[in-house]
Design a protein around this motif. Sequence first.
Motif, short mmCIF file in Angstrom:
data_model
loop_
_atom_site.label_atom_id
_atom_site.label_comp_id
_atom_site.label_asym_id
_atom_site.label_seq_id
_atom_site.Cartn_x
_atom_site.Cartn_y
_atom_site.Cartn_z
N SER A 142 0.83 -1.20 0.00
CA SER A 142 0.00 0.00 0.00
C SER A 142 0.86 1.25 0.00
CB SER A 142 -0.92 0.00 1.22
OG SER A 142 -1.68 1.17 1.29
N LYS A 143 1.95 1.24 0.79
CA LYS A 143 2.85 2.39 0.82
C LYS A 143 3.50 2.61 -0.54
CE LYS A 143 4.11 2.15 5.74
NZ LYS A 143 5.21 1.88 6.69
N LYS A 144 3.93 1.50 -1.18
CA LYS A 144 4.57 1.61 -2.48
C LYS A 144 3.59 2.12 -3.53
CE LYS A 144 8.13 -1.91 -1.76
NZ LYS A 144 8.64 -3.25 -2.16
N ASN A 145 2.34 1.65 -3.44
CA ASN A 145 1.33 2.11 -4.40
C ASN A 145 1.05 3.60 -4.24
OD1 ASN A 145 0.98 -0.32 -5.65
ND2 ASN A 145 -0.82 -0.92 -4.48
N LYS A 146 1.04 4.08 -2.99
CA LYS A 146 0.83 5.51 -2.76
C LYS A 146 2.00 6.32 -3.33
CE LYS A 146 -2.12 5.14 1.31
NZ LYS A 146 -2.26 5.41 2.78
N TYR A 147 3.23 5.80 -3.16
CA TYR A 147 4.39 6.48 -3.72
C TYR A 147 4.31 6.50 -5.24
CZ TYR A 147 9.18 7.24 -5.26
OH TYR A 147 10.28 7.72 -5.92
N GLU A 149 1.63 6.27 -7.09
CA GLU A 149 0.55 7.16 -7.52
C GLU A 149 0.99 8.62 -7.48
OE1 GLU A 149 -4.08 8.29 -6.41
OE2 GLU A 149 -3.08 6.62 -5.42
N HIS A 150 1.74 8.98 -6.44
CA HIS A 150 2.25 10.35 -6.33
C HIS A 150 3.22 10.65 -7.46
CE1 HIS A 150 3.48 14.11 -4.52
NE2 HIS A 150 4.73 13.73 -4.55
N LYS A 153 1.38 10.98 -10.72
CA LYS A 153 0.65 12.25 -10.79
C LYS A 153 1.59 13.37 -11.24
CE LYS A 153 -2.29 12.88 -7.56
NZ LYS A 153 -2.89 13.18 -6.24
N VAL A 216 -2.01 2.78 -11.19
CA VAL A 216 -1.54 2.69 -9.81
C VAL A 216 -2.57 3.19 -8.83
CG1 VAL A 216 0.87 2.89 -10.51
CG2 VAL A 216 -0.39 4.96 -9.90
N LYS A 217 -3.62 3.85 -9.34
CA LYS A 217 -4.69 4.28 -8.46
C LYS A 217 -5.50 3.07 -8.01
CE LYS A 217 -5.42 8.89 -10.44
NZ LYS A 217 -6.41 9.79 -11.09
N GLU A 218 -6.01 3.11 -6.79
CA GLU A 218 -6.76 1.99 -6.24
C GLU A 218 -8.05 1.79 -7.03
OE1 GLU A 218 -8.35 0.43 -1.89
OE2 GLU A 218 -7.49 2.42 -2.12
#
Length: 226
Positions: A142-147, A149-150, A153, A216-218
Motif C-alpha cells: 500500500s505504501k509503495k502504491n501511494k508512492y 501514484e504520487h 501524478k 496505480v490508483k486503487e
Amino acid sequence: FACFVMDFVILYREKKQQFEDKYEAITQSNLIVLFNNKGIILEVNDLFCELVGYSREELIGKPHKTLVPHSFAKSPDYREFWAMLRQGTYIRSEFERVCKDGTRVWISGSYTPIKAAGGSVRQVLKIANDVTETHKAQLELSKKNKYLEHAAKILRHDMHSGINTYMPRGLRSLERRLSPEKIKELKIEAPLKLIREGLQHTQRVYAGVKEFTNLVKENTQLYKGM
C-alpha cells in the motif's frame, strides 16, 4: 440394566476421546484462547503464548484488553465488541494485538460465544491464525502504491504541461509569425509538417502513458477502447 450402563459408559468415553482428539488437532495448528463472559482469560494454548511472548500462567486470569492496543481498549467500539459477544453474536475479522514486549501482531480468526443451557453466554472461544507477515506485506504494498501514484501524478502533470500546453502554444505562435510566402522562402514546409505530425504522435503516446500511470490508483482498470 448393568449392560446398558456399561454400553453408555463406553459410548461416553468414546465420544469424549473423539472430542479431545479433535480439540488437540485444532490446538496444534491454531491460536486458541478461552474467555469468560467478562473477557477474562480462562485458558490459552502454547501457540498463542509463543506469539504474544507471555507464559500460560501470566495470561490466565488477565483481561482480554491486556492484549489490545490501548486506544482501542478505551474506545466505545471495544465496549460494543464485548457487548455483541455477550449477546451471542459471532465475530470474525482481523485483529491487532500487543505482545509482552510491546510489538504488534495481527491475527485472523473468530470469537464464538458459548451459551449455557438457559441461553446466556458464559464463555467465548477464540480460534485464530497469525497473519502478521501477510499484513505487513499488504501495508508495504500500500505504501509503495501511494508512492507510485504520487510519482505518476507528477509525471502526468509535467508531461501534460509540455505536450498539450507549451509545445502546441509554441507551434501556433511560430506559424502566426510566418506567412506562407516566408515559409516557402525559408523552405521550411517539410520541417513544420514534421513538427506538427511529431507533436500529434507525442500526444497520442502521452494519452497511453496517462492511461497506464492511472493504473496505480486503487480500483482502477485499464481502458481497452473499442
